[in-house]
Design an enzyme around this catalytic site. Structure first.
Site, PDB file in Angstrom:
ATOM      1  CD  GLU A 269      -2.551   1.263   2.682  1.00  0.00           C
ATOM      2  OE1 GLU A 269      -3.456   2.104   2.819  1.00  0.00           O
ATOM      3  OE2 GLU A 269      -2.229   0.452   3.579  1.00  0.00           O
ATOM      4  CE  LYS A 327      -8.964   1.196   3.178  1.00  0.00           C
ATOM      5  NZ  LYS A 327      -8.059   1.690   4.244  1.00  0.00           N
ATOM      6  CB  CYS A 378      -5.425  -0.786   4.442  1.00  0.00           C
ATOM      7  SG  CYS A 378      -4.914  -0.479   6.149  1.00  0.00           S
TER       8      CYS A 378
END
Length: 501
Positions: A269, A327, A378
């Protein structure tokens, strides 16, 4: 007149807090999984007392205070060491977070308060476990959700994990809670009830053992050799512009010997801390040429900026075709802060984000190494029901993360344990690339095929098998378990109107 107030004392509240606190040791990195049965058993035993509704709510809240104070205190590391807050402010913010999250467990107290007269065995087996799982489900989505520290996550290395492809981690939580209720019944029940309780616990594990032999999904295509780049960039340096080129070059140097030998290379990430657009000429395009020539794929984390909407996304880019996933499930007060423009005055006390990141509305699968893969960034992999979006089309799961915000804490181990459940639920390999650990290739049974040490530069690499097919959980998510448990509670409540006094 009968008074319930004499039935609970400060000692009971302390015992509930202590049970919640000790529960943390059932989770990674400690992984003393039997505690996942013992500590809820203490909490259930306390709830057998005839209590007023308010007392039950407080008892559940106090248990939650212990659970989250012990198991989620790691946000202090992010707020203090990397957010710039002083010790007092960081401690206050963590305490406020724990208090608020623990309030969600009051739903358990509310539910069980509707069953005041049922027999102990009815409370311990049908009622308390169902109420516990419904509370965990509620906690997983209310106010964007916090599905951390689910009881089921403690069972990654037991036979109970084999139920996850059917019921998901919430279903495993229900089974653990059922086992906890049975433990209490073994201690306080009549002779026949004790026998049934022992048989129930044995049956739970025997059923899991049998399920462990079922392969819900099947291999498709050839195995892929995957390399995960863990560059171990210090978090305090990660966002400094003067280190930008050095950090990118470090990722390149670590992966370069593997460009011709790997089918897929994955950077973690925000490996590029600026936007893909800003890095297009000096990073993305040169890498695209190299990987096209080698016929190898590269996934890397960074930020995607869309000029048409003026939105910024925490994203993953497939370098060969410049395809992007962003995301979808953002972290409140980290990736976005409500009313950010009105809170700038707080910057004298704590570092606020420069701007909010937007939630992605596009596709969830990217085509890489000849396979459709389900992307996540994440802590998105903490949400089991969200991760089944894009399945069964996707043959693998990919997660890029940076747990460097919590360096030195227990959070990375907890996160890796949660990720393993996503592999079990979907019957898919999970490729997990992180900045400083825990990077791992996890197979479709949730077993770690290969991993690397935390806080070290390492390339985690091994073959991974694409899988096809659907587990029951892919087909119905939590919309099988939760309605069944709700109906069961309604039926028990209706049948038990004064009958189990």
């Amino acid at each position: 007149m009968l008074s319930f107030r004499a039935q609970i004392s400060w000692w009971d509240y302390f015992l509930a807090f202590l049970a919640g606190l000790v529960s943390v040791f059932a989770f990674a990195p400690f992984a003393w999984w039997p505690l996942a049965f013992l500590t809820p058993a203490v909490f259930f035993w306390l709830n057998l007392k005839p209590l007023l509704r308010g007392q039950r709510l407080r008892l559940a809240w106090v248990f939650g205070l212990g659970l989250f104070a012990g198991g989620a205190h790691w946000i202090y590391f992010s707020i203090h060491y990397f957010g710039g807050a002083n010790v007092f402010l960081a401690t206050t913010m963590v305490a406020a977070f724990v208090v608020l999250i623990a309030l969600m467990l009051m739903l358990f107290g509310l539910i069980v308060s509707f069953f005041p007269y049922q027999a102990s065995w009815v409370k311990l087996l049908p009622v308390f476990p169902a109420a516990w799982s419904i509370t965990e489900w509620f906690r997983g989505w209310f106010l964007t959700g916090f599905p951390w520290l689910q009881l089921g996550h403690t069972q990654t290395d037991t036979f109970l994990a084999s139920y996850a492809p059917i019921f998901g981690s919430l279903g495993v939580s229900w089974l653990v809670a059922l086992g906890a209720g049975a433990l209490v019944l073994i201690l306080i029940g009549e002779r026949l009830q004790k026998i049934y309780a022992v048989a129930l616990i044995a049956l739970l594990f025997a059923g899991g053992y049998g399920l462990s032999f079922i392969n819900w999904t099947q291999p498709v295509g050839e195995k892929l050799f995957v390399s995960l780049i863990q560059a171990n960039i210090p978090q305090e340096e990660k966002w400094l512009p003067e280190f930008r080129n050095q950090h990118i070059q470090k990722h390149i140097d670590m992966m370069e010997p593997r460009i011709t030998s790997s089918h897929l290379i994955i950077w973690p990430e925000t490996a590029i801390f600026d936007t893909f657009q800003q890095s297009m000429d000096d990073v993305v395009k040169p890498l695209q040429e190299s990987f096209n020539a080698a016929e190898t794929d590269l996934l890397m984390g960074g930020f995607q900026y869309e000029q048409s909407t003026d939105n910024m996304y925490n994203a993953i880019m497939s370098v060969r075709d410049l395809d992007v996933y962003g995301k979808r499930h953002l972290v409140p007060f980290s990736e976005y802060t409500p009313f950010l423009e009105y809170l700038r005055w707080l910057e004298s006390f704590i570092i606020l984000p420069y701007e909010n990141v937007a939630p992605w509305k596009g596709k969830v699968n990217l085509q890489v190494a000849g396979q459709p893969m389900r992307m996540s960034v994440c802590y998105e992999d903490a949400y089991g029901e969200e991760m089944i979006t894009g399945l069964p089309e996707a043959t693998m799961l990919v997660n890029v993360s940076n747990d460097g915000w919590f360096t030195g804490s227990i959070e990375p181990a907890q996160h890796a344990q949660i990720a393993r459940f996503r592999a079990i639920e979907t019957g898919r390999y999970l490729l997990r690339a992180t900045n400083n650990g825990i990077s791992a290739i996890i197979n479709e049974k949730g077993k770690i095929v290969v991993t690397g040490p935390q806080y070290q530069e390492v390339v985690v690499e091994e073959f991974a098998q694409p899988m096809q097919g659907s587990t029951p959980y892919i087909r119905w998510g939590n919309w099988f378990l939760i309605p069944i448990l709700t109906i069961a509670l309604v039926v028990v409540g209706w049948l038990g109107r004064g009958k189990f006094r």
